[in-house]
Every structure is written in C-alpha cells, then in structure tokens.
Design a protein around this motif. Structure first.
Motif, PDB file in Angstrom:
ATOM      1  N   PRO A  82       0.817  -1.219   0.000  1.00 41.36           N
ATOM      2  CA  PRO A  82       0.000   0.000   0.000  1.00 41.36           C
ATOM      3  C   PRO A  82       0.848   1.265   0.000  1.00 41.36           C
ATOM      4  CG  PRO A  82      -0.886  -1.594   1.551  1.00 41.36           C
ATOM      5  CD  PRO A  82       0.458  -2.113   1.126  1.00 41.36           C
ATOM      6  N   GLY A  83       2.077   1.169   0.524  1.00 41.16           N
ATOM      7  CA  GLY A  83       2.935   2.341   0.581  1.00 41.16           C
ATOM      8  C   GLY A  83       4.389   1.990   0.372  1.00 41.16           C
ATOM      9  N   VAL A  84       5.152   2.957  -0.131  1.00 41.63           N
ATOM     10  CA  VAL A  84       6.597   2.799  -0.288  1.00 41.63           C
ATOM     11  C   VAL A  84       7.246   4.161  -0.085  1.00 41.63           C
ATOM     12  CG1 VAL A  84       6.374   3.056  -2.794  1.00 41.63           C
ATOM     13  CG2 VAL A  84       8.461   2.072  -1.859  1.00 41.63           C
ATOM     14  N   ILE A  85       8.414   4.158   0.562  1.00 44.38           N
ATOM     15  CA  ILE A  85       9.159   5.396   0.752  1.00 44.38           C
ATOM     16  C   ILE A  85      10.641   5.110   0.564  1.00 44.38           C
ATOM     17  CG2 ILE A  85       9.156   5.091   3.272  1.00 44.38           C
ATOM     18  CD1 ILE A  85       9.188   8.209   3.467  1.00 44.38           C
ATOM     19  N   VAL A  86      11.322   5.973  -0.165  1.00 34.35           N
ATOM     20  CA  VAL A  86      12.750   5.838  -0.439  1.00 34.35           C
ATOM     21  C   VAL A  86      13.434   7.148  -0.048  1.00 34.35           C
ATOM     22  CG1 VAL A  86      14.516   5.346  -2.167  1.00 34.35           C
ATOM     23  CG2 VAL A  86      12.236   4.316  -2.386  1.00 34.35           C
ATOM     24  N   THR A  87      14.487   7.058   0.758  1.00 30.32           N
ATOM     25  CA  THR A  87      15.287   8.243   1.057  1.00 30.32           C
ATOM     26  C   THR A  87      16.635   8.085   0.366  1.00 30.32           C
ATOM     27  OG1 THR A  87      16.258   7.332   3.093  1.00 30.32           O
ATOM     28  CG2 THR A  87      14.178   8.533   3.292  1.00 30.32           C
TER      29      THR A  87
ATOM     30  N   SER B 223       9.140  -4.794   4.301  1.00 28.05           N
ATOM     31  CA  SER B 223      10.372  -5.243   3.662  1.00 28.05           C
ATOM     32  C   SER B 223      11.301  -4.040   3.554  1.00 28.05           C
ATOM     33  CB  SER B 223      10.106  -5.823   2.263  1.00 28.05           C
ATOM     34  OG  SER B 223       9.258  -6.951   2.331  1.00 28.05           O
ATOM     35  N   GLN B 224      12.589  -4.276   3.811  1.00 28.26           N
ATOM     36  CA  GLN B 224      13.533  -3.170   3.925  1.00 28.26           C
ATOM     37  C   GLN B 224      14.811  -3.429   3.124  1.00 28.26           C
ATOM     38  OE1 GLN B 224      12.721  -0.500   5.453  1.00 28.26           O
ATOM     39  NE2 GLN B 224      11.273  -0.978   7.086  1.00 28.26           N
ATOM     40  N   PHE B 225      15.396  -2.343   2.626  1.00 29.52           N
ATOM     41  CA  PHE B 225      16.735  -2.354   2.032  1.00 29.52           C
ATOM     42  C   PHE B 225      17.397  -1.044   2.422  1.00 29.52           C
ATOM     43  CE2 PHE B 225      19.214  -1.019  -1.900  1.00 29.52           C
ATOM     44  CZ  PHE B 225      20.343  -1.777  -1.604  1.00 29.52           C
TER      45      PHE B 225
ATOM     46  N   THR C 273      29.608   8.653   1.822  1.00 35.09           N
ATOM     47  CA  THR C 273      29.056   9.938   1.392  1.00 35.09           C
ATOM     48  C   THR C 273      27.662   9.821   0.800  1.00 35.09           C
ATOM     49  OG1 THR C 273      30.030   9.779  -0.826  1.00 35.09           O
ATOM     50  CG2 THR C 273      31.366  10.815   0.902  1.00 35.09           C
ATOM     51  N   ARG C 274      27.241   8.611   0.451  1.00 31.99           N
ATOM     52  CA  ARG C 274      25.928   8.421  -0.179  1.00 31.99           C
ATOM     53  C   ARG C 274      25.224   7.232   0.456  1.00 31.99           C
ATOM     54  NH1 ARG C 274      26.278  10.398  -6.302  1.00 31.99           N
ATOM     55  NH2 ARG C 274      27.996  11.871  -6.062  1.00 31.99           N
ATOM     56  N   SER C 275      23.918   7.343   0.613  1.00 36.25           N
ATOM     57  CA  SER C 275      23.166   6.275   1.261  1.00 36.25           C
ATOM     58  C   SER C 275      21.718   6.320   0.835  1.00 36.25           C
ATOM     59  CB  SER C 275      23.282   6.405   2.789  1.00 36.25           C
ATOM     60  OG  SER C 275      22.929   7.714   3.204  1.00 36.25           O
ATOM     61  N   LEU C 276      21.044   5.183   1.004  1.00 39.50           N
ATOM     62  CA  LEU C 276      19.614   5.131   0.678  1.00 39.50           C
ATOM     63  C   LEU C 276      18.918   4.131   1.577  1.00 39.50           C
ATOM     64  CD1 LEU C 276      18.553   2.413  -1.109  1.00 39.50           C
ATOM     65  CD2 LEU C 276      20.062   3.407  -2.783  1.00 39.50           C
ATOM     66  N   THR C 277      17.627   4.356   1.776  1.00 40.16           N
ATOM     67  CA  THR C 277      16.749   3.359   2.382  1.00 40.16           C
ATOM     68  C   THR C 277      15.573   3.165   1.451  1.00 40.16           C
ATOM     69  OG1 THR C 277      15.393   4.942   3.636  1.00 40.16           O
ATOM     70  CG2 THR C 277      17.388   4.105   4.699  1.00 40.16           C
ATOM     71  N   PHE C 278      15.075   1.941   1.397  1.00 36.11           N
ATOM     72  CA  PHE C 278      13.969   1.576   0.502  1.00 36.11           C
ATOM     73  C   PHE C 278      13.026   0.710   1.320  1.00 36.11           C
ATOM     74  CE2 PHE C 278      11.634  -0.556  -2.750  1.00 36.11           C
ATOM     75  CZ  PHE C 278      11.783   0.142  -3.944  1.00 36.11           C
ATOM     76  N   SER C 279      11.858   1.248   1.663  1.00 33.50           N
ATOM     77  CA  SER C 279      10.932   0.588   2.582  1.00 33.50           C
ATOM     78  C   SER C 279       9.569   0.407   1.928  1.00 33.50           C
ATOM     79  CB  SER C 279      10.766   1.420   3.860  1.00 33.50           C
ATOM     80  OG  SER C 279      12.026   1.718   4.429  1.00 33.50           O
ATOM     81  N   ILE C 280       9.051  -0.823   1.982  1.00 30.89           N
ATOM     82  CA  ILE C 280       7.697  -1.073   1.491  1.00 30.89           C
ATOM     83  C   ILE C 280       6.874  -1.687   2.610  1.00 30.89           C
ATOM     84  CG2 ILE C 280       8.541  -1.377  -0.861  1.00 30.89           C
ATOM     85  CD1 ILE C 280       7.946  -4.366  -0.620  1.00 30.89           C
TER      86      ILE C 280
END
Length: 398
Positions: free
Chosen positions: A65-70, A351-353, A361-368
C-alpha cells in the motif's frame, strides 16, 4: 477496515497470520507524490522515471500500500514516496514515520560487536565456549566472526516447531529474548563452523549475548551507547512488545482479492530481539547505514577490513539488488552501476533495504509496507529488486 489489528477478532487475525509467520521463520522471525526532505543545499528535481516505478509498485496486485525511499548524496536528501502510510486515513508516508526494520537489525548487533572489537572488549576469534559457556557444548567452537557472517552452523531457532507453535497460538506472546536459543539447544550444529553459509536468526541472538557477556551491560544499553547516541538516532528503539510508536508506517498483509489487512501490531518484538526487533524511521536508518557502510570514523581501518571480507554469492534475506555477498553483518550489492554495502530485511508487514557507499558519502533506504522474500511473494521481490537497482544507480550518479 480498522487501522489496527486489535480492532479485529483475534481468530481472524490468527487465520491471516499463516503466511506472515512462514515468512518470519524464513527471514527473521516476525496518493503518490515526491517531496524533497529538508537538507542543506538545493536538491535536484526528482527523477520522474523513478517515481513512476514506485507508483507501479503500489498498483501491483499483492504489492505494498505504501513505499518510501530516502536518497542522500553528500548533504542533500531526496525523499520519494508512493501510496499511503495508512489505508484508513490516506496519510502519505514520511521519513520520520516509525517502521519495523526486520533483519536490518542484524547490522545493528553487528555494529555493537565490531565497536566492542575496536575497544578490545571482544575479539573476532572469541568463541561461544569462551563467552557463553552455558550454551550447548557442541556449539562452543563457533567464533564471533562466524556468527556475524552466518557461517556458524547454529540451528535457526525461528524455524523450531515449538517456537512457531507459540506464535501461531499467540502472535503477541512475550518471549524471554535471552532464552530464544533454548528452542534449539538440543540440536547439534548444522555444519562445521566456517565450512558453509546459512542465514540464521540464531546468529545475531548469540552476538548480542556475547556482547552482554563481554561488557556486563544489557544489549539495549549497548545499542544506546555504541550506536544510537554516536549517530544521533533519536527515533530508533528495540521494543519488547507489539505496540508501534506514533506516527508509523502501517504494515499490511496484502492477499488479493481481500483488502489489505493492517498487521503492524500483530506480532511482538521479543521473539526476534537482536535479529529483527528494532523499530526505526527512514531518516534514522539512512543515518545509520551511512556510517555502517563507510563512515570513516565509525570503525577502525583494521575492523573495517574484517567487516568487508566477503563470501561471494551469499545473499541477504531477502536478496538485495544485483550480486550479493556476505561480510560481517553487512552485505555487498554489486549492481550494473556500481557497488553499495548494507542489509535487507523482511517481517510481516514490512520489507527493507538500506545501503551506502564505501566512502560513507551516499546512502539510501527503501521501505515497502508488505512482506516479500524468496518464499513470500517471490515475483514481487523480483520486481522490487529491479526498482532498488535503479535507485542505487540514481544514488551513484554524479
């Protein structure tokens, strides 16, 4: 549809728990728009092709239903989001919403252990027999480094029939987190230590217990002293119960043709503890993985080299984008655009990445907000991994 599973008859929730519990045992257990986050500098305009992929994910049958990526590059952060944080209100996801990070919690127990290695309170060659002599004699030769890279051979307590029977009867059962290994204490090692790779939730329970034995401090206090405070993680906790801090990303069981069922608070955290119980936010998790993947002052050079000694082909659970390899509580993800380091996780509803570059210097999160793994919705996982790889490419793009 109610916002929380507490509003549903328990018998109904238990029936719907069958699929998530299976996933917990395999993994750990248990309106679309773009909005740049507040950051120094001026963020570049969002990539419309990336946004479209997130929109497609939430429209996928059985998808989240939702996803957010930083996405953080230097001092600039962009937040991509699609769908909703809560289907009952339509509220969109935010980077400060709490969420279960599932097996990404293993990176936190790894961080505690390696920080103690740097302080000479633990050694990577310390054995279970030396630090935890009360555990089965057959396990005594297992080393800390083998627990951290999942080559220990410890049987996985989260697959034990007695453990799963308790969860099926009462998903919110309060376990003694420090006795979780009792569920497999009558089992021998599954293979000689160091001879094979097998992802096991037992490993990080033993890591936390070794850290406690070495310091005389509770694991929760070690997390605060060695991880939360140094990295200014103000919204990250390791709870024992099932309640989620407000506000939070609601996690769902999505099983068409039934509507999504909110299972955010269906399962207690005590049964996963150091292997999967941490609750954090996309903002905090991004800050953590940035340091864990490559922050220059977080680990010593010697310890960082040990952390990055990888086992080719050893995948996280679920697998992350590209070719996976396992290090010490960290995984290497080689994609078509370059390499990042981090961890994945899955648990009922989430579920997470999370990953960062070697220089920090660079990073990300990917959450559903639904569960996927090699056994739970594998087709969805394949699609998610492809989208994750495109976000890694965006992260590494100059």
């Amino acid at each position: 549809m109610p916002a929380r599973p507490t509003a549903r008859p328990r018998s109904c929730s238990r029936a719907r728990l069958r699929l998530p519990v299976a996933g917990l045992a395999a993994s750990a257990a248990l309106a679309a728009l773009v909005q740049p986050a507040q950051a120094a500098g001026t963020p570049k305009p969002p990539d419309k092709s990336l946004q479209k992929q997130l929109d497609d994910l939430v429209r996928t049958a059985g998808g989240p239903p939702g996803v957010i990526v930083t996405l953080r590059q230097g001092d600039r952060t962009k937040v991509y989001r699609a769908g909703v944080s809560d289907t009952s209100t339509g509220r969109p996801p935010h980077a400060t919403d709490h969420m279960r990070i599932a097996s990404v919690a293993k990176a936190f127990s790894g961080a505690v252990a390696l920080r103690l290695v740097d302080r000479h309170q633990l050694d990577l060659d310390d054995t279970i027999g030396e630090r935890l002599p009360s555990l089965p004699t057959a396990w005594h030769g297992v080393k800390l480094r083998q627990l951290l890279n999942h080559t220990s051979g410890l049987p996985d307590y989260s697959r034990a029939p007695a453990f799963l029977d308790i969860l099926r009867q009462d998903p919110r059962h309060h376990f003694d987190s420090r006795r979780l290994l009792d569920f497999v204490a009558d089992k021998d090692l599954e293979f000689p230590p160091g001879s094979a790779y097998a992802y096991s939730n037992s490993d990080n329970i033993a890591v936390a217990l070794m850290a406690e034995a070495a310091t005389g401090r509770p694991y929760e206090r070690l997390l605060d002293r060695l991880v939360y405070r140094p990295l200014d993680l103000r919204q990250t906790t390791l709870p024992q119960g099932y309640r989620m801090p407000r506000p939070y990303l609601h996690g769902y069981d999505v099983t068409p043709p039934e509507p999504p069922e909110d299972i955010s608070e269906l399962i207690g955290a005590s049964g996963v503890w150091a292997s999967g119980g941490i609750v954090s936010t996309p903002k905090d998790l991004n800050a953590f993985v940035r340091a864990w993947a490559g922050g220059h002052d977080y680990l010593s050079e010697k310890t960082r080299r040990a952390q990055r000694t990888f086992i080719a082909g050893a995948a996280s659970e679920p697998a992350g984008p590209g070719a996976n390899a396992a290090g010490l509580a960290i995984f290497r993800y080689k994609t078509r655009c370059g390499t990042v380091f981090g961890h994945t996780g899955n648990t009922p509803g989430y579920s997470q990445f999370a990953a960062g570059t070697a220089d920090g210097t660079r990073s990300l999160t990917f959450s559903i907000t639904t569960q996927t793994s090699k056994t739970v919705k594998p087709d969805l996982l394949a699609k998610v991994r492809a989208v994750q790889e495109d976000f890694v490419c965006a992260l590494l793009r100059h």
